[in-house]
Write an enzyme that holds these catalytic residues in place. Sequence first.
Site, PDB file in Angstrom:
ATOM      1  NE  ARG A   1       5.240   2.563   7.267  1.00 43.15           N
ATOM      2  CZ  ARG A   1       6.464   3.024   7.034  1.00 43.15           C
ATOM      3  NH1 ARG A   1       7.248   2.379   6.197  1.00 43.15           N
ATOM      4  NH2 ARG A   1       6.898   4.104   7.626  1.00 43.15           N
ATOM      5  CB  ALA A   2      -0.004   7.001   2.945  1.00 36.53           C
TER       6      ALA A   2
ATOM      7  CB  SER B   1       5.193  -1.939  -1.165  1.00 36.64           C
ATOM      8  OG  SER B   1       3.905  -2.304  -1.581  1.00 36.64           O
ATOM      9  CB  ALA B   2       3.371  -1.625  -6.276  1.00 42.98           C
TER      10      ALA B   2
ATOM     11  CG  ASP C   1      -1.225  -1.601  -5.302  1.00 43.51           C
ATOM     12  OD1 ASP C   1      -2.418  -1.504  -5.671  1.00 43.51           O
ATOM     13  OD2 ASP C   1      -0.839  -1.275  -4.163  1.00 43.51           O
TER      14      ASP C   1
HETATM   15  O1  PMV Z   1      -5.108   1.176   0.811  1.00 40.77           O
HETATM   16  P1  PMV Z   1      -4.719   0.094  -0.116  1.00 40.77           P
HETATM   17  O2  PMV Z   1      -3.845   0.548  -1.235  1.00 40.77           O
HETATM   18  O3  PMV Z   1      -4.172  -1.108   0.599  1.00 40.77           O
HETATM   19  O4  PMV Z   1      -6.047  -0.330  -0.889  1.00 40.77           O
HETATM   20  C1  PMV Z   1      -6.856  -1.384  -0.513  1.00 40.77           C
HETATM   21  C2  PMV Z   1      -7.958  -1.559  -1.514  1.00 40.77           C
HETATM   22  C3  PMV Z   1      -9.030  -2.522  -1.040  1.00 40.77           C
HETATM   23  O5  PMV Z   1     -10.018  -2.586  -2.073  1.00 40.77           O
HETATM   24  C4  PMV Z   1      -9.695  -2.025   0.222  1.00 40.77           C
HETATM   25  C5  PMV Z   1      -8.464  -3.904  -0.772  1.00 40.77           C
HETATM   26  C6  PMV Z   1      -8.049  -4.681  -1.997  1.00 40.77           C
HETATM   27  O6  PMV Z   1      -7.331  -5.695  -1.830  1.00 40.77           O
HETATM   28  O7  PMV Z   1      -8.461  -4.354  -3.134  1.00 40.77           O
END
Ligand code: PMV
Length: 315
Positions: free
Chosen positions: A102-103, A108-109, A148
Site C-alpha cells: 500500500r505504498a 497488489s498487481a 501495474d
Molecule cells: O500511487 P499509485 O500507484 O496508485 O499511482 C497513481 C498514479 C496516478 O497517475 C496518480 C493515478 C492513475 O490512475 O494513473
Amino acid sequence: MTPALHPVASAHGKIILLGEHAVVHGEPALAAGLPDGITLTARDRDRKSDPILVSIPDWELELELLPDSEHPVARACLEVLAHCDGPLTGWIIEGRSRLPARAGLGSSAALSVALARLVLGPDAPLPEVVDASMAGERVFHGNPSGIDSEVSARGGVLQYARGHDVEAVHTDMRLALVVAPSGVPRSTAEQVAKVAAKLERFPALAGPVVRTLGQTAAEGRTALERGDPVRLGELMTFAHALLRAIDVSSPVLDRLCDAALQAGALGAKLTGAGHGGCVIALVRTENAAHVRRALGDAAFDVTIDAFPRPPKSSC
Ligand code: PMV
C-alpha cells in the site's frame, strides 16, 4: 480433485518514473518494474477441502480464502484463481516481498500476477497473465488502467497512455534507483480528485503544468533511449517541482527529495499518487549506498534492466 498449483512464481513491483497524474488526463507516463516484487510458493494443505491459506509475513497478511470473505485481498485472490480455473481449496501459499504494501509500489498487481503464474505456470503467455491479474486488480481499483499488471508481469520500462497500447522502452541503460518509503499512507483517489479540482479552478495554470508533466515522460523516454542518465535525473527533479505545483507533494516527500539530491542523486521525485507513498532517486551505482543512507532505514536500492534494443540486422 482440486487443480494443481506450480511450486513457485514471482512478479515485479512497479514505480512510476515520470508522468503520474498527467496520465489520468491523457498524457503519457513511464513505469518501471521493480525486480523481486514478490515470490509465492505453494504447497498442499493436509485436507484438500480446507480453504486456501495465504501468508505473506512481510505484509503482516495471513488469511484464508473463504468464498464469502469481504477482505479485499481474499476477494482479489479468489477472482484471479477463478479467472484461471485454478484451485479454490487445498493449498498453502506463502509469499516473500521486500516491497512495502500500500505504498504505491504495485504490491497488489505483483500479488495477482504471481498468483496467476502459480496456476498458469512460468511459461504462460503475458497477455493471459495480465488478464488474470486484472481480475484481481478490479477488486482493489475498480477500473484499473492495466499499467501495474503489465509492468508487474513484464518488468523493464513501459510507456503507457490512455487509449494506446503499452510500449516497451528499449535502452541499454541500467537504471540505478533508491526507493524511499515516506511511511505516510496515501489515497490515490483523493490525490487524483485534488488535481481535477485544481484543473477546474485554474485551467490556464494547472493545464500547462499537467501537459508539461506528460512532456517530462516523453523526454524521459528519449533520455532512456539515448542512455543519458543525467538528463533523465534532471527531468525527474523537474517533474517533482511540477507535481508540487499541483499540490500532490508534501513536506516529507520534499525533504526526502532534497536529501537525495544533497547526497548526490542525479534526480529525485515522488512516485505515484503523492502526499504519502514513496520517493525515488536516480543515482550512479557507486553512490547508491550513500544516497540510501541519506534517505533513512526504510530506503532500498534497485537496479532495473530496461529492455535492450533489438539487435541491428547485419545486412
Ligand atoms: O500511487 P499509485 O500507484 O496508485 O499511482 C497513481 C498514479 C496516478 O497517475 C496518480 C493515478 C492513475 O490512475 O494513473
